[in-house]
Design a protein around this motif. Structure first.
Motif, mmCIF file in Angstrom:
data_model
loop_
_atom_site.group_PDB
_atom_site.id
_atom_site.type_symbol
_atom_site.label_atom_id
_atom_site.label_comp_id
_atom_site.label_asym_id
_atom_site.label_seq_id
_atom_site.Cartn_x
_atom_site.Cartn_y
_atom_site.Cartn_z
ATOM 1 N N SER A 1 0.825 -1.212 0.000
ATOM 2 C CA SER A 1 0.000 0.000 0.000
ATOM 3 C C SER A 1 0.858 1.261 0.000
ATOM 4 O O SER A 1 1.989 1.271 0.494
ATOM 5 C CB SER A 1 -0.935 0.014 1.215
ATOM 6 O OG SER A 1 -0.202 0.262 2.402
ATOM 7 N N SER A 2 0.296 2.345 -0.505
ATOM 8 C CA SER A 2 0.997 3.628 -0.471
ATOM 9 C C SER A 2 1.182 4.104 0.966
ATOM 10 O O SER A 2 2.152 4.802 1.281
ATOM 11 C CB SER A 2 0.239 4.675 -1.298
ATOM 12 O OG SER A 2 -1.108 4.771 -0.877
ATOM 13 N N ASP A 3 0.271 3.721 1.868
ATOM 14 C CA ASP A 3 0.403 4.110 3.270
ATOM 15 C C ASP A 3 1.670 3.525 3.887
ATOM 16 O O ASP A 3 2.358 4.192 4.675
ATOM 17 C CB ASP A 3 -0.810 3.648 4.072
ATOM 18 C CG ASP A 3 -2.035 4.509 3.821
ATOM 19 O OD1 ASP A 3 -1.879 5.634 3.299
ATOM 20 O OD2 ASP A 3 -3.151 4.065 4.146
ATOM 21 N N SER A 4 1.989 2.264 3.553
ATOM 22 C CA SER A 4 3.204 1.676 4.113
ATOM 23 C C SER A 4 4.438 2.355 3.538
ATOM 24 O O SER A 4 5.425 2.581 4.238
ATOM 25 C CB SER A 4 3.245 0.164 3.870
ATOM 26 O OG SER A 4 3.458 -0.141 2.500
ATOM 27 N N VAL B 1 11.779 -0.007 -4.930
ATOM 28 C CA VAL B 1 10.527 -0.290 -4.239
ATOM 29 C C VAL B 1 9.741 -1.339 -5.031
ATOM 30 O O VAL B 1 9.665 -1.273 -6.258
ATOM 31 C CB VAL B 1 9.674 0.990 -4.080
ATOM 32 C CG1 VAL B 1 8.490 0.740 -3.157
ATOM 33 C CG2 VAL B 1 10.526 2.133 -3.529
ATOM 34 N N ALA B 2 9.153 -2.300 -4.327
ATOM 35 C CA ALA B 2 8.561 -3.478 -4.974
ATOM 36 C C ALA B 2 7.291 -3.187 -5.750
ATOM 37 O O ALA B 2 6.852 -4.037 -6.527
ATOM 38 C CB ALA B 2 8.301 -4.578 -3.947
ATOM 39 N N ASN B 3 6.656 -2.042 -5.543
ATOM 40 C CA ASN B 3 5.551 -1.661 -6.427
ATOM 41 C C ASN B 3 5.393 -0.141 -6.438
ATOM 42 O O ASN B 3 5.954 0.571 -5.592
ATOM 43 C CB ASN B 3 4.238 -2.367 -6.056
ATOM 44 C CG ASN B 3 3.559 -1.786 -4.833
ATOM 45 O OD1 ASN B 3 4.205 -1.186 -3.982
ATOM 46 N ND2 ASN B 3 2.252 -1.974 -4.719
ATOM 47 N N ASP B 4 4.651 0.360 -7.401
ATOM 48 C CA ASP B 4 4.526 1.802 -7.594
ATOM 49 C C ASP B 4 3.739 2.475 -6.473
ATOM 50 O O ASP B 4 3.995 3.636 -6.136
ATOM 51 C CB ASP B 4 3.849 2.099 -8.935
ATOM 52 C CG ASP B 4 4.719 1.761 -10.127
ATOM 53 O OD1 ASP B 4 5.915 1.472 -9.924
ATOM 54 O OD2 ASP B 4 4.197 1.766 -11.258
ATOM 55 N N GLN B 5 2.757 1.768 -5.904
ATOM 56 C CA GLN B 5 1.960 2.383 -4.848
ATOM 57 C C GLN B 5 2.823 2.689 -3.628
ATOM 58 O O GLN B 5 2.718 3.766 -3.026
ATOM 59 C CB GLN B 5 0.792 1.463 -4.484
ATOM 60 C CG GLN B 5 -0.284 1.417 -5.571
ATOM 61 C CD GLN B 5 -1.226 0.231 -5.408
ATOM 62 O OE1 GLN B 5 -0.852 -0.921 -5.602
ATOM 63 N NE2 GLN B 5 -2.462 0.520 -5.053
ATOM 64 N N MET B 6 3.679 1.747 -3.233
ATOM 65 C CA MET B 6 4.575 2.028 -2.113
ATOM 66 C C MET B 6 5.580 3.116 -2.485
ATOM 67 O O MET B 6 5.966 3.930 -1.639
ATOM 68 C CB MET B 6 5.288 0.756 -1.672
ATOM 69 C CG MET B 6 4.376 -0.266 -1.000
ATOM 70 S SD MET B 6 5.272 -1.578 -0.118
ATOM 71 C CE MET B 6 6.136 -2.404 -1.459
ATOM 72 N N ALA B 7 6.009 3.143 -3.752
ATOM 73 C CA ALA B 7 6.942 4.181 -4.191
ATOM 74 C C ALA B 7 6.312 5.565 -4.085
ATOM 75 O O ALA B 7 6.971 6.539 -3.683
ATOM 76 C CB ALA B 7 7.392 3.908 -5.620
ATOM 77 N N LEU B 8 5.033 5.674 -4.431
ATOM 78 C CA LEU B 8 4.321 6.949 -4.311
ATOM 79 C C LEU B 8 4.301 7.413 -2.859
ATOM 80 O O LEU B 8 4.610 8.570 -2.553
ATOM 81 C CB LEU B 8 2.891 6.797 -4.831
ATOM 82 C CG LEU B 8 1.954 7.984 -4.578
ATOM 83 C CD1 LEU B 8 2.443 9.227 -5.305
ATOM 84 C CD2 LEU B 8 0.531 7.637 -5.017
#
Length: 341
Positions: A229-232, A250-257
Motif C-alpha cells: 500500500s501507499s500508506d506503508s 521499491v517493490a511496487n509503484d503504490q509504495m513508491a508513491l
C-alpha cells in the motif's frame, strides 16, 4: 460473405466459410481460434483476415453444446484490490473472450485464510473447464494443493510448479533491470522496500535485488517489508534513515508513491537526494512528482499466455516450452546520476 438461409434471409458465416476463405481446413481455423501454440504466424494471419472479412463470430452456446463444455474458466484472485492482480484478471477476461470463453472469478484475501480453498470449491461447483490462480501467496497455494482438482489448473507465478501449469512475467529480470539502472547511475548503496514475503512476486523481486547487488560487489542491507500500500511506503518515507544510501528500489509503484510523499515532507528531494524506482508502471506513474522510473509489466501478453495455455490443456494439446514474459524498464525523472560528494 453470407449466404441465404432456407427462409430467404442472410445466413451467418460458419467456421467452414472461414476455412474456405482462408484456404485451410476447419480444424486449422478451430486451432487458431483456440490459441493453439503450433500454428504458423502466416496461417494465423490468413485465418484472422478471413474472420474479419466475413465478420465471423462464434456462438459460445453452440460450441458448448458441441463440446460438452461450460466454455467458462474459473479464476481465483488473491487480494484483487491491488493493481497487479486486478490488471492480470482484466487481461485474462479480454483474452478469454477472444477464445469464446467467459470468466468466473473468486476473490480471496488476507481476511479469509481459506479463501483459495473455498474459491476452488465454488468455481468447480459451477462446472468450469479450467482454473487459474492469480498473484498467489504461498499459504493460499498450499491450501489449493489439498483439493482434488479434476480440470486443468494454472498458477501465475515465476517458478515452475510440479502439480500445475504456470505462466508469469519475469519478476527477477524486472528487478535486476531496475537495480542495474541504479548501479549504472553510480549508486552503490541501494535499499529495498519489499512486498509481503508470503507473496511469490515479492520474494522473486527481493531475491533478484540481492543477487544483482552481490554480483556487482555492492553491500546488501536487510530489506524493509511493506504491505503493497501507499500508506506503508509513506510510513517508510517519514521514518527511514537513509544513512549513506542514495537510492531505493521499491517493490511496487503504490509504495513508491507513498515513499516519495513521506520523503518530501522531510525535505528529502527525489531524485536530487535519493533516487527511487518502482515496479508495475501503473497508469498514473508518469504523473507522479517526479514522474516515476519503474518496471512495466505487460499484462496483456500475460493474459494471452494464460488463456492460450489453458485452452490448449482443455483441448488436450501439447503446449510449447514455458515462456517467461519479459518486463520493460521505463526511465523517468525519479532517478538521476549520483551527485559528486
Amino acid at each position: 460473405m453470407t449466404t441465404d438461409s432456407a427462409a430467404g434471409g442472410p445466413r451467418k458465416p460458419s467456421i467452414y466459410d472461414v476455412a474456405e476463405r482462408a484456404g485451410v481446413s476447419h480444424m486449422t481455423v478451430s486451432r487458431v481460434l483456440n490459441g493453439h501454440p503450433n500454428i504458423r504466424e502466416s496461417t494465423r494471419v490468413k485465418v484472422m483476415t478471413a474472420i474479419d472479412e466475413l465478420s465471423y463470430t462464434r456462438s459460445s452456446i453452440a460450441r458448448a453444446l458441441a463440446t460438452n463444455r461450460a466454455m467458462r474458466i474459473g479464476v481465483i484472485i488473491d487480494n484483487p484490490g491491488f493493481y497487479g492482480p486486478n490488471s492480470v484478471l482484466r487481461a485474462i477476461e479480454v483474452a478469454a473472450r477472444e477464445h469464446g470463453y467467459a470468466v468466473s472469478s473468486f476473490a480471496a484475501g488476507d481476511a479469509d485464510d481459506r479463501g483459495a480453498d473455498a474459491g476452488a470449491v465454488e468455481l468447480l461447483t459451477q462446472g468450469v473447464d479450467a482454473l487459474c490462480v492469480i498473484a498467489p501467496r504461498a499459504s493460499s497455494l498450499d491450501l489449493l494443493r489439498q483439493q482434488a482438482i479434476s480440470v486443468p489448473t494454472l498458477v501465475v507465478k515465476e517458478e515452475p510448479d510440479d502439480q500445475m501449469h504456470s505462466v508469469c512475467i519475469d519478476q527477477r529480470a524486472g528487478a535486476a533491470a531496475a537495480v542495474r539502472h541504479l548501479i549504472e547511475l553510480g549508486h552503490e548503496r541501494i535499499l529495498h522496500i519489499a512486498g509481503p514475503p508470503d507473496w511469490f512476486d515479492a520474494k522473486a523481486r527481493t531475491e533478484s535485488w540481492q543477487v544483482t547487488l552481490e554480483a556487482a560487489g555492492l553491500p546488501v542491507a536487510p530489506p524493509l517489508i511493506g504491505d503493497w500500500s501507499s500508506d506503508s511506503g509513506y510510513a517508510f518515507g517519514r521514518e527511514l534513515e537513509l544513512g549513506d544510501a542514495t537510492a531505493v528500489f521499491v517493490a511496487n509503484d503504490q509504495m513508491a508513491l507513498g515513499l516519495m510523499h513521506g520523503l518530501a515532507e522531510r525535505g528529502i528531494r527525489v531524485p536530487d537526494d535519493v533516487s527511487v524506482v518502482g515496479f508495475d508502471d501503473v497508469p498514473d506513474a508518469r504523473h507522479y512528482l517526479p514522474p516515476l522510473t519503474t518496471v512495466r509489466q505487460h499484462f496483456d501478453k500475460l493474459g494471452q499466455a494464460v488463456i492460450g495455455e489453458l485452452v490448449a490443456a482443455i483441448e488436450g494439446e501439447e503446449t510449447e516450452e514455458r515462456e517467461l514474459i519479459q518486463p520493460e524498464l521505463r526511465v523517468r525523472a525519479s532517478t538521476a546520476r549520483v551527485s559528486p560528494a
